[in-house]
Design a protein around this motif. Structure first.
Motif, PDB file in Angstrom:
ATOM      1  N   LYS A   1       0.640  -1.249  -0.366  1.00  8.89           N
ATOM      2  CA  LYS A   1      -0.056   0.202   0.184  1.00  8.89           C
ATOM      3  C   LYS A   1       1.348   0.831  -0.521  1.00  8.89           C
ATOM      4  N   PHE A   2       0.521   2.473  -0.334  1.00 11.49           N
ATOM      5  CA  PHE A   2       1.185   3.473  -0.759  1.00 11.49           C
ATOM      6  C   PHE A   2       0.103   4.639   0.145  1.00 11.49           C
ATOM      7  N   ASN A   3       0.749   5.971   0.618  1.00 13.34           N
ATOM      8  CA  ASN A   3      -0.053   6.248   1.177  1.00 13.34           C
ATOM      9  C   ASN A   3       0.754   7.936   1.159  1.00 13.34           C
ATOM     10  N   ALA A   4       0.103   9.598   0.710  1.00 21.17           N
ATOM     11  CA  ALA A   4       0.499  10.339   0.243  1.00 21.17           C
ATOM     12  C   ALA A   4      -0.459  11.381   1.497  1.00 21.17           C
ATOM     13  N   LEU A   5       0.408  12.140   2.254  1.00 23.17           N
ATOM     14  CA  LEU A   5      -0.034  12.672   2.748  1.00 23.17           C
ATOM     15  C   LEU A   5       0.246  14.132   2.936  1.00 23.17           C
TER      16      LEU A   5
ATOM     17  N   GLU B   1       3.814  13.505   4.061  1.00 21.89           N
ATOM     18  CA  GLU B   1       4.320  12.097   4.389  1.00 21.89           C
ATOM     19  C   GLU B   1       4.063  11.097   3.337  1.00 21.89           C
ATOM     20  N   LEU B   2       4.773  10.581   2.614  1.00 27.51           N
ATOM     21  CA  LEU B   2       5.032   9.597   2.170  1.00 27.51           C
ATOM     22  C   LEU B   2       5.968   8.327   2.494  1.00 27.51           C
ATOM     23  N   SER B   3       4.671   7.505   2.368  1.00 30.73           N
ATOM     24  CA  SER B   3       4.812   6.177   3.001  1.00 30.73           C
ATOM     25  C   SER B   3       4.637   4.805   1.710  1.00 30.73           C
ATOM     26  N   LEU B   4       5.501   3.758   2.667  1.00 25.88           N
ATOM     27  CA  LEU B   4       5.525   2.235   1.080  1.00 25.88           C
ATOM     28  C   LEU B   4       5.605   1.064   2.186  1.00 25.88           C
ATOM     29  N   SER B   5       4.305   0.491   2.195  1.00 23.46           N
ATOM     30  CA  SER B   5       4.228  -0.479   3.340  1.00 23.46           C
ATOM     31  C   SER B   5       3.986  -1.890   2.606  1.00 23.46           C
TER      32      SER B   5
ATOM     33  N   ASN C   1       3.397  -6.007   3.556  1.00 19.22           N
ATOM     34  CA  ASN C   1       2.776  -7.677   4.256  1.00 19.22           C
ATOM     35  C   ASN C   1       3.622  -8.090   4.628  1.00 19.22           C
ATOM     36  N   ILE C   2       3.596  -8.459   5.217  1.00 22.66           N
ATOM     37  CA  ILE C   2       4.994  -9.841   5.944  1.00 22.66           C
ATOM     38  C   ILE C   2       4.323 -11.349   6.204  1.00 22.66           C
ATOM     39  N   ASN C   3       2.710 -10.846   7.105  1.00 23.31           N
ATOM     40  CA  ASN C   3       1.936 -11.677   6.651  1.00 23.31           C
ATOM     41  C   ASN C   3       0.515 -11.250   7.041  1.00 23.31           C
ATOM     42  N   SER C   4      -0.930 -11.797   7.836  1.00 20.37           N
ATOM     43  CA  SER C   4      -1.779 -11.168   7.572  1.00 20.37           C
ATOM     44  C   SER C   4      -2.108  -9.586   8.382  1.00 20.37           C
ATOM     45  N   SER C   5      -1.157 -10.153   9.930  1.00 20.23           N
ATOM     46  CA  SER C   5      -0.948  -8.722  10.751  1.00 20.23           C
ATOM     47  C   SER C   5       0.107  -7.614  11.048  1.00 20.23           C
ATOM     48  N   LEU C   6       1.585  -8.290  10.265  1.00 21.48           N
ATOM     49  CA  LEU C   6       2.190  -6.810  10.375  1.00 21.48           C
ATOM     50  C   LEU C   6       2.710  -6.949   9.171  1.00 21.48           C
ATOM     51  N   ALA C   7       3.671  -5.824   8.885  1.00 17.92           N
ATOM     52  CA  ALA C   7       4.033  -5.257   7.494  1.00 17.92           C
ATOM     53  C   ALA C   7       5.038  -4.221   8.094  1.00 17.92           C
ATOM     54  N   MET C   8       6.651  -4.144   6.971  1.00 18.07           N
ATOM     55  CA  MET C   8       7.153  -3.359   6.783  1.00 18.07           C
ATOM     56  C   MET C   8       6.843  -2.368   6.105  1.00 18.07           C
ATOM     57  N   LYS C   9       7.317  -1.007   6.627  1.00 18.10           N
ATOM     58  CA  LYS C   9       6.824  -0.031   6.031  1.00 18.10           C
ATOM     59  C   LYS C   9       7.653   0.858   5.847  1.00 18.10           C
ATOM     60  N   PHE C  10       8.141   2.093   4.496  1.00 15.11           N
ATOM     61  CA  PHE C  10       8.927   2.456   4.190  1.00 15.11           C
ATOM     62  C   PHE C  10       8.609   4.090   4.314  1.00 15.11           C
ATOM     63  N   SER C  11       8.790   5.253   5.751  1.00 16.10           N
ATOM     64  CA  SER C  11       8.177   6.530   5.307  1.00 16.10           C
ATOM     65  C   SER C  11       9.397   7.660   4.996  1.00 16.10           C
ATOM     66  N   VAL C  12       8.875   8.604   4.765  1.00 13.70           N
ATOM     67  CA  VAL C  12       9.874   9.781   3.884  1.00 13.70           C
ATOM     68  C   VAL C  12       9.152  11.501   4.407  1.00 13.70           C
TER      69      VAL C  12
ATOM     70  N   VAL D   1       4.985  -2.579  11.536  1.00  9.73           N
ATOM     71  CA  VAL D   1       4.034  -2.005  11.383  1.00  9.73           C
ATOM     72  C   VAL D   1       2.903  -3.669  11.819  1.00  9.73           C
ATOM     73  N   TYR D   2       2.198  -2.777  13.091  1.00  9.67           N
ATOM     74  CA  TYR D   2       1.030  -4.061  14.286  1.00  9.67           C
ATOM     75  C   TYR D   2      -0.465  -3.529  13.514  1.00  9.67           C
TER      76      TYR D   2
END
Length: 261
Positions: free
Chosen positions: A197-201, A216-220, A222-233, A258-259
């Motif tokens: 998922k991509f988000n811009a705010l 803020e720009l972020s890209l996340s 998913n690692i599994n159904s409830s955990l994700a890795m997120k990169f943000s600037v 991100v949980y």
């Protein structure tokens, strides 16, 4: 300010390019299902040793709910960092920021794009030149869905900001200051795939004494159904600071887990 302008330009260009795919929310939105509160907790830690001793910690909590005529969301964001002075061995605080915001939107009907919003935020960050910055605003909001996986929120409305500049040593005591503002905000949410998922705010609170902008720009992913890795600037810009030695623009680059629960 250039960073905020860059993010705003990117946000608007993506939104404009997506206009071709815009469809009618009334036909494509599920307005019958009553959703429970959604929440996600974000955490990142960095520690270095050897020639440079540093510690930094970032935590963030997001909550939201979209039900019938109401849409609610809240954010608690905290960041701190310390660095050891190699000559004295003492730890020096280099960052300490807490940001809290809450917003509610009342939709004119469950399937309406238009809404009325009430927004409030509070931030403490002495390294920004202010002991605190608090804002309340209300106005008109609109959500446009350009595709099943892409939507954007736009908001505009008047508000009031209360701030207190940091106390400079040797200077007379400072008092808190208030001003009327115009709040502009936009948010783009793009579900790229089932796992990313991509988000811009982008937001700006325009005032006569100070204009505060956040982006803020972020890209996340998913690692599994409830955990994700997120990169943000992200970046925060104040047009006016009490001390010329303080930078007007603060930026932050983070990689966090991100949980969602």
């Amino acid at each position: 300010m250039r960073l905020s302008v860059l993010f705003a330009s990117l946000f608007l260009s993506v939104s404009a390019s997506a206009q071709t795919f815009m469809f009618d929310d009334a036909d494509d939105m599920d307005t019958e299902t009553v959703e429970e509160w959604e929440a996600s907790a974000e955490f990142g830690l960095l520690y270095t040793s050897g020639n440079t001793e540093t510690e930094s910690l970032k935590g963030k909590l997001n909550i939201s709910r979209d039900v019938q005529n109401w849409r609610h969301k809240g954010v608690i964001d905290y960041y701190t960092a310390e660095q050891e002075d190699q000559s004295t061995g003492e730890s020096i605080e280099t960052a300490d920021r807490m940001f809290v915001s809450a917003q509610s939107n009342y939709k004119f009907s469950p399937d309406s794009r238009s809404s009325l919003f009430v927004f409030g935020s509070y931030e403490e960050d002495e390294f920004s030149g202010y002991e605190y910055q608090a804002t309340v605003a209300t106005g008109y909001g609109a959500r446009y869905r350009y595709d099943e996986d892409i939507y954007a929120d736009y908001e505009i409305g008047p508000g009031y900001s209360r701030t207190k500049p940091i106390q400079i040593e040797g200077e007379p005591p400072v008092e808190s200051e208030g001003q009327m503002i115009l709040r502009l905000a936009g948010n783009l949410d793009w579900k790229i795939s089932e796992n990313s998922k991509f988000n811009a705010l982008v937001s700006s609170e325009l005032g006569e004494d100070n204009t505060k902008s956040k982006a803020e720009l972020s890209l996340s992913s998913n690692i599994n159904s409830s955990l994700a890795m997120k990169f943000s600037v992200s970046g925060t810009h104040n047009s006016n600071v009490s001390d010329e030695s303080i930078e007007k623009l603060d930026t932050e680059t983070a990689v966090t887990l991100v949980y969602t629960f």
